[in-house]
Motif scaffolding. Sequence first.
Motif, short mmCIF file in Angstrom:
data_model
loop_
_atom_site.label_atom_id
_atom_site.label_comp_id
_atom_site.label_asym_id
_atom_site.label_seq_id
_atom_site.Cartn_x
_atom_site.Cartn_y
_atom_site.Cartn_z
N UNK A 718 2.28 -3.99 -1.45
CA UNK A 718 1.09 -3.27 -1.00
C UNK A 718 0.53 -3.98 0.23
N UNK A 719 -0.46 -3.36 0.87
CA UNK A 719 -1.14 -4.00 1.99
C UNK A 719 -0.17 -4.41 3.08
N UNK A 720 -0.40 -5.59 3.64
CA UNK A 720 0.47 -6.07 4.73
C UNK A 720 1.89 -6.33 4.25
N UNK A 777 -2.60 -8.93 -7.25
CA UNK A 777 -2.41 -7.58 -7.83
C UNK A 777 -3.72 -6.83 -7.94
N UNK A 778 -4.73 -7.16 -7.12
CA UNK A 778 -6.05 -6.55 -7.25
C UNK A 778 -6.11 -5.09 -6.79
N UNK A 779 -5.03 -4.63 -6.13
CA UNK A 779 -5.02 -3.23 -5.70
C UNK A 779 -4.49 -2.30 -6.79
N UNK A 780 -4.26 -2.84 -7.98
CA UNK A 780 -3.77 -2.00 -9.09
C UNK A 780 -4.89 -1.08 -9.59
N UNK A 781 -4.54 -0.05 -10.33
CA UNK A 781 -5.57 0.83 -10.92
C UNK A 781 -6.59 0.03 -11.72
N UNK A 801 -5.81 11.62 -13.01
CA UNK A 801 -7.16 11.84 -13.56
C UNK A 801 -8.25 11.04 -12.85
N UNK A 802 -7.92 9.80 -12.47
CA UNK A 802 -9.01 8.89 -12.07
C UNK A 802 -8.95 8.38 -10.62
N UNK A 803 -7.86 8.64 -9.94
CA UNK A 803 -7.68 8.02 -8.63
C UNK A 803 -8.80 8.34 -7.66
N UNK A 804 -9.27 7.30 -6.95
CA UNK A 804 -10.30 7.45 -5.92
C UNK A 804 -9.63 7.47 -4.55
N UNK A 805 -10.38 7.90 -3.56
CA UNK A 805 -9.80 8.05 -2.23
C UNK A 805 -9.31 6.71 -1.67
N UNK A 806 -10.03 5.61 -1.98
CA UNK A 806 -9.59 4.31 -1.46
C UNK A 806 -8.24 3.90 -2.05
N UNK A 807 -7.98 4.35 -3.30
CA UNK A 807 -6.69 4.02 -3.90
C UNK A 807 -5.56 4.80 -3.22
N UNK A 809 -5.65 5.69 -0.17
CA UNK A 809 -5.49 5.00 1.12
C UNK A 809 -4.67 3.72 0.95
N UNK A 810 -4.92 2.96 -0.09
CA UNK A 810 -4.17 1.73 -0.33
C UNK A 810 -2.69 2.02 -0.54
N UNK A 811 -2.39 3.16 -1.18
CA UNK A 811 -0.99 3.52 -1.45
C UNK A 811 -0.22 3.89 -0.19
#
Length: 996
Positions: A718-720, A777-781, A801-807, A809-811
């Motif tokens: 994830x991320x960089x 692993x802080x970008x996990x659900x 069901x629960x995903x937010x827009x920032x998640x 974006x992280x994906x």
Amino acid sequence: MTAVPGRRSSTFTRLLRFGFTDPSAAERLLDTPELAPVRTDPVLLDALGATADPDLALAGLVRIVEAQDPAERQALLDTLITAKPLRDRLLGVLGASEALGDHLARHPRDWHALVTYEAVDLHPGVAEFERGLAQAQDPVSLRVAYRRCLLAIAARDVCGTTDVAETAAELADLATATLRAALAIARTAAPDDAAICRLAVIAMGKCGGHELNYVSDVDVIFVGEPVEGADERKAVQAATRLASHLMRICSETTVEGTIWPVDANLRPEGRNGPLVRTLSSHLAYYQRWAKTWEFQALLKARAVAGDPELGAAYIEAVSPLVWQAAERDNFVADVQKMRRRVVATIPAAQVDRELKLGPGGLRDVEFAVQLLQLVHGRGDATLHSGTTLDALGALAAGGYVGRADAAQLDEAYRFLRAMEHRIQLYRLRRTHLVPEDEADLRRLGRSLGLRTEPVSTLNREWKKHASVVRRLHEKLFYRPLLDAVAQLSPGETRLSPRAAGQRLEALGYADPAAALRHLEALSSGVTRKAAIQRTLLPVLLGWFADSADPDAGLLGFRKVSDALGRTPWYLRLLRDEGAAAENLARVLSAGRLAPDLLLRAPEAVAILGDPEGLKPRLREPLEQEVLAAVGRAESAEGAVAAARGVRRRELFRTAAADLIGSYGTEDSPAEEDPGALVDRVGNAVTDLNAATLAGALRAAVRAEWGDTLPTRFAVIGMGRFGGHELSYGSDADVLFVHEPREFVDEQEATQTANRVVAEMRRLLQLPTADPPLLIDADLRPEGKSGPMVRTLASYAAYYRRWSLVWESQALLRAEPMAGDEELGRRFVELIDPLRYPAEGLGDDAVREIRRLKARMESERMPRGADPTLHTKLGRGGLSDVEWTVQLLQMQNGWAEPGLRTTRTRDALSAAHAAGLISTEDAVILDDAWVLATRVRNGVMLVRGRPGDTFPSDGRELAAVGRYLGYEPGHVGDMLDDYRRVTRRARAVVERLFYGA
């Protein structure tokens, strides 16, 4: 002895066996009446069979015997049978030289020159040759006496009494004696001229170097002075007449042929200049007008004839000029260019047969040796020899050339010179071309002792030695260190404590006393290691001084040298291999990270000498190496230690390539595109961390479950990390996903997956001096409060069901990095609809992303940080560019395939290609992102720990500036440029991201 018709005689068969190529002709020659007393003697056939060309030797012997009067003939035949030395020498010469056979036929009594076999005869000098020429009163008799002396030299040569170097020296001594005899004849012919002038003859080239060929021009320079009371102009004219007469005596063709041409074209102004000059005129020319090649030629100057005091004065006066030549502008480049010009003038049809001038030929050895002499000889008088092999030996003894390289060059040079000698000896003609005729090649091969398959063996040996010469010529002649040494002042080429201390102060070392202690520790003593260090250090000091922290560079070099002091290849690598020394200097003086990595694995310095060594390794072979190392380890801890060892080495490779690519070297200028450097680092560190995680996963699994887990398991970057944009100190942002295998309970599978994650993290967090690889692993659900690992189905349910827009974006940066490839691919298929939503983002989602960005800017910026200089969260920094690009991806990725990438620069390029962003805006954002990334990389390289702002320490700040391409004293310009670039980027972000 007549053969039976239709049958071969026993003599015919024996002659074939002895190496005769025309046994029928040999039989007829042996049947001549003059050979009747010896023709059946087996000793004679043995001796003929041992020659280079038995047919030629026998034909020559018959001519000589026929030319004798009866009494002399009998004496010759008796000596031939009873005296092995004479037999071997006479037949050896006849089998190798048609020309000397002709001479003996014309002067039948000269065979007596081969009879004596005393100690003085083995290695005669100039005095012995002068006695041999003493009776010559005119050019014709001088030629006869010269050939008689030459006959004895050739006999010693072909019989192996002298080696090739001794033969060349004898030929030079004979040339010296001949010049003296010719000058004596000229003086006798013009006593009035001799009375008013002093004339000295200076040998140049191979004669001056004591390495003359059998047939060669004898290069000379003439120096004239008036005797006391004489008019200078008239004296020089008289000396010119004497010199001209000397040249005619040696060069003109008479009934006895010629001796050799005397060539005076190496004199000042060449053939356009006066033949004779006074000593002061010579010096005036050399000091004002001489070209580089003229000083190279003077390296071999040696007074050989005429006025000895004047000759000695000339040598004493020009020698300092020779050893100052390397200080001339572009000296090394000029010498290299001259060698290339020589090769370019060889006719294409001859270049492969050219033994002297062609690639891999004698001149390659001579030019390489002379260049090394001229560069290093300014401070080392042991290198002041005009003889190639002696100089090569001195270079090896002084540590300037590796022993193995010197030995190979010595062997090759001797072989090629022996070939040249034997080719010329055959007809006494000046040639350097290897013959093409089969018979000539056979004779040449046999003359060199190659009796089995002489032609094919000769060609094989010749090509082998030529290949060695060419390889080592390229290595030594074009050695980057040479040009750097040549640019030092004479006092700097050999370090004395006082000179070193002064140089250190002048170069800007902060602690000259400590630096001097390092120098003394490295270079004191009489060992070969110390000698090589004394050659390297003056240059390295300059390269260290070109950095922001010379003291750190020198200290690092001492530590590496201490660690590798007993490793034979280390100093040899720095001296010989490409830009290794300069590369090491740049790396050691650029900051803390690369030296720290190198000092934990000093053998990695070998990377710096390999032209391919600085190229990053691809993930697949890297992962294979890591997994193989893990497989060999006896414990999980040992496995991860092995993986860390690979990571350490590869981090050093990446850091070294980054530093060298940024700074450039003499051989390799700095790369023009900073983006290429950034991409290379990001890809390399990402691949390396992915391979390390794969190794840690294998180690964690093997410790308890063997080769197969009860659940499929994958690590998602994830991320960089997922974006292939890691810097040296970045954490690895990850997600863990698993899927139970068939017939495995999901709860059991989840417990197993969690234990695997815990073991991986434990292993990677074991204390180590290496740069850490931290898993985040802080970008996990559900973030930190959510489970560390989920099944693929659990991820699907959560995101549905629960995903937010920032998640979502992280994906955008999610990419499989280790573990089960099929599971990783299915995870990507699962998340693609979330990160590239159909029809793009709604207005509410866009507002939410903007709100999150604004909140991050206000809350996460460190207290007291300058927002104009913070590379991650500051104005126009990484976050600004990345969020802008990611918004474009989420809005348009469903329609533009090029936007479906985890990499920021690739996505920005795709947005520009799709017309979503103007060229100017794309360039502005790309420049800002690349610059901010390079600053972060530079901070890590300099400080050895990550940071998002410019260092506050002045020396560290200067080092970052040097990494970014700023000259010393221009850190203010660097900060101004950073603010300007990021200010422009922020203006673009305001329009494209915030809609301002």
